[in-house]
Design a protein around this motif. Sequence first.
Motif, short mmCIF file in Angstrom:
data_model
loop_
_atom_site.label_atom_id
_atom_site.label_comp_id
_atom_site.label_asym_id
_atom_site.label_seq_id
_atom_site.Cartn_x
_atom_site.Cartn_y
_atom_site.Cartn_z
N TRP A 1 7.12 -4.75 -1.71
CA TRP A 1 8.40 -4.36 -1.08
C TRP A 1 8.89 -2.99 -1.47
CZ3 TRP A 1 9.68 -7.12 2.92
CH2 TRP A 1 9.23 -8.44 2.99
N GLY A 2 8.29 -2.40 -2.52
CA GLY A 2 8.78 -1.12 -2.99
C GLY A 2 10.14 -1.27 -3.63
N ILE A 3 10.71 -0.12 -4.07
CA ILE A 3 12.05 -0.15 -4.64
C ILE A 3 12.90 0.79 -3.82
CG2 ILE A 3 13.42 0.30 -6.71
CD1 ILE A 3 10.86 -0.52 -8.27
N PRO A 4 13.93 0.23 -3.14
CA PRO A 4 14.69 1.02 -2.16
C PRO A 4 15.23 2.31 -2.77
CG PRO A 4 15.54 -1.26 -2.30
CD PRO A 4 14.47 -1.13 -3.31
N GLY A 5 15.15 3.39 -2.00
CA GLY A 5 15.74 4.65 -2.44
C GLY A 5 14.95 5.39 -3.49
N THR A 6 13.69 4.97 -3.75
CA THR A 6 12.87 5.68 -4.73
C THR A 6 11.51 6.00 -4.10
OG1 THR A 6 11.61 3.85 -5.68
CG2 THR A 6 13.86 4.15 -6.48
N ALA A 7 10.71 6.76 -4.86
CA ALA A 7 9.37 7.12 -4.37
C ALA A 7 8.44 5.93 -4.34
CB ALA A 7 8.79 8.23 -5.25
N MET A 8 8.88 4.85 -4.94
CA MET A 8 8.05 3.63 -5.00
C MET A 8 8.20 2.91 -3.65
SD MET A 8 6.30 1.60 -7.15
CE MET A 8 5.63 0.00 -6.77
N VAL A 9 7.29 3.20 -2.74
CA VAL A 9 7.41 2.66 -1.38
C VAL A 9 6.55 1.41 -1.24
CG1 VAL A 9 7.94 4.91 -0.35
CG2 VAL A 9 5.56 4.19 -0.57
N PRO A 10 6.86 0.56 -0.25
CA PRO A 10 6.04 -0.64 -0.04
C PRO A 10 4.59 -0.26 0.26
CG PRO A 10 8.04 -0.72 1.29
CD PRO A 10 7.98 0.65 0.69
N ARG A 11 3.64 -1.06 -0.25
CA ARG A 11 2.23 -0.73 -0.07
C ARG A 11 1.55 -1.76 0.83
NH1 ARG A 11 0.67 3.69 -3.35
NH2 ARG A 11 -1.27 3.34 -2.25
N SER A 12 1.73 -1.56 2.13
CA SER A 12 1.09 -2.51 3.04
C SER A 12 -0.40 -2.23 3.16
CB SER A 12 1.77 -2.46 4.41
OG SER A 12 1.92 -1.12 4.80
N ASP A 13 -0.85 -1.09 2.57
CA ASP A 13 -2.29 -0.80 2.62
C ASP A 13 -3.06 -1.69 1.64
OD1 ASP A 13 -0.83 0.65 0.65
OD2 ASP A 13 -2.62 1.84 0.22
N LEU A 14 -2.36 -2.33 0.70
CA LEU A 14 -3.06 -3.21 -0.24
C LEU A 14 -2.95 -4.66 0.26
CD1 LEU A 14 -1.79 -1.73 -3.63
CD2 LEU A 14 -3.97 -1.30 -2.49
N SER A 15 -4.06 -5.39 0.18
CA SER A 15 -4.06 -6.80 0.60
C SER A 15 -3.33 -7.61 -0.46
CB SER A 15 -5.49 -7.29 0.74
OG SER A 15 -6.07 -7.40 -0.55
N PRO A 16 -2.90 -8.85 -0.11
CA PRO A 16 -2.25 -9.69 -1.13
C PRO A 16 -3.13 -9.84 -2.38
CG PRO A 16 -1.97 -10.68 1.03
CD PRO A 16 -2.87 -9.48 1.22
#
Length: 361
Positions: free
Chosen positions: A173-188
Amino acid sequence: MKRALALALALGVRDAAAEPRQVAHWLRYVAVDYPGAVRQGQVIQQEEFDEQLALLDRSLQELRAAGDREVLYKRVQELRALVEARGPEAEVGARARGLADALLLGEGLVVPAGVSLERGKAIFARACASCHGEDGSGDTALGRTLRPRPADLQDPVLAEQRSPLGVALAVEWGIPGTAMVPRSDLSPGERWDVAFHVLSLGREGAKRPAGGPDLSLQELAWMSNQELRGLVLAVGAPRAEAERWMDGYRLALPGGAASAASQGRWALREARLLAPWDRAASAAAVGRALTATASLRREGGALPGALAALTPQASAEQLAEVELALLRASQPRQAHPDLERWWLLPPALLMLLWLLRWWRR
Ligand code: HEC
């Protein structure tokens, strides 16, 4: 307050569907980061503090939209009031995590067998190290340019609150408002690999990691380091050994199927977490625990007594007691052979040499 989040709140922007995993992630984030915002009733980091309140507001919004989670909604409201009053760190952490876990239980988050620390390390080097550094310290050229800076994944205070599940959710899910964005490129599966790797950071060099009852991957995924350490001490690890056991749990992951005891514990944990808001679901989980441990009840000892006394109406405290009894009755975990036995080799060789000399005389 993190800018994007502030903006989203100001504009009343909401995701289309309430997503329990996302709300749970925010609540867990509060649990992990609250000690970095408030210490002993004082705000020590205003930005972090504002962010926590904003995340709780956003969670309330989502839960209200979902409609069918009234008890949960009230509990999150109480949590928000506690945070606003700069309540004790331990209590905020425990409440936020309990709420998050209750939300996540319905999500069927099963850790796949065959999670690999080795793969996790490779994924981390490729997808995370540019910001967090290979060692997780966050001290990188790119990291230094970011506001907020990447989290120091080795920070001992934050690491106490961290769990593989929490990291997997942060990656998802990433961390809102930071450079840590959600990573949908990685599988579960890849998210679990990298999450377990993060929990091993700072422990890799540990000597002879081993000891303790066998815990399943699922249990290890959900437990924060703090919870795991509490449990290690509760089953009677000598204080000096506790850290060695922790190393073992985070460095040598269990491979096989979960034991009956561990399946029983997992169901009891569900029952305990659900007890405050869903008696029926909690009772059903007790039923699953009794089914999973049927074989254990037939054997002798103190455990069958504890299990026999278990009823669907058991309180959270009673459930926790039986969980502990099941843990005490568990087989010791299989130590990692290379890491556990190598130190026996030199004394064994010396002994052999000594025997040979003795025979020759
Ligand atoms: C572009 C830079 C960047 C990359 C790439 C990145 N992160 Fe982050 N990460 C951040 C920043 C910045 C934060 C701090 C957020 C804050 O302070 O609220 C963070 C926070 C985190 C946290 C939360 C720390 C906590 O308090 O629990 C975790 C866990 C994490 N990152 C893991 C990862 C993993 C695993 C990857 C790779 C899949 C990754 N990050 C990739 C920038 C990055």
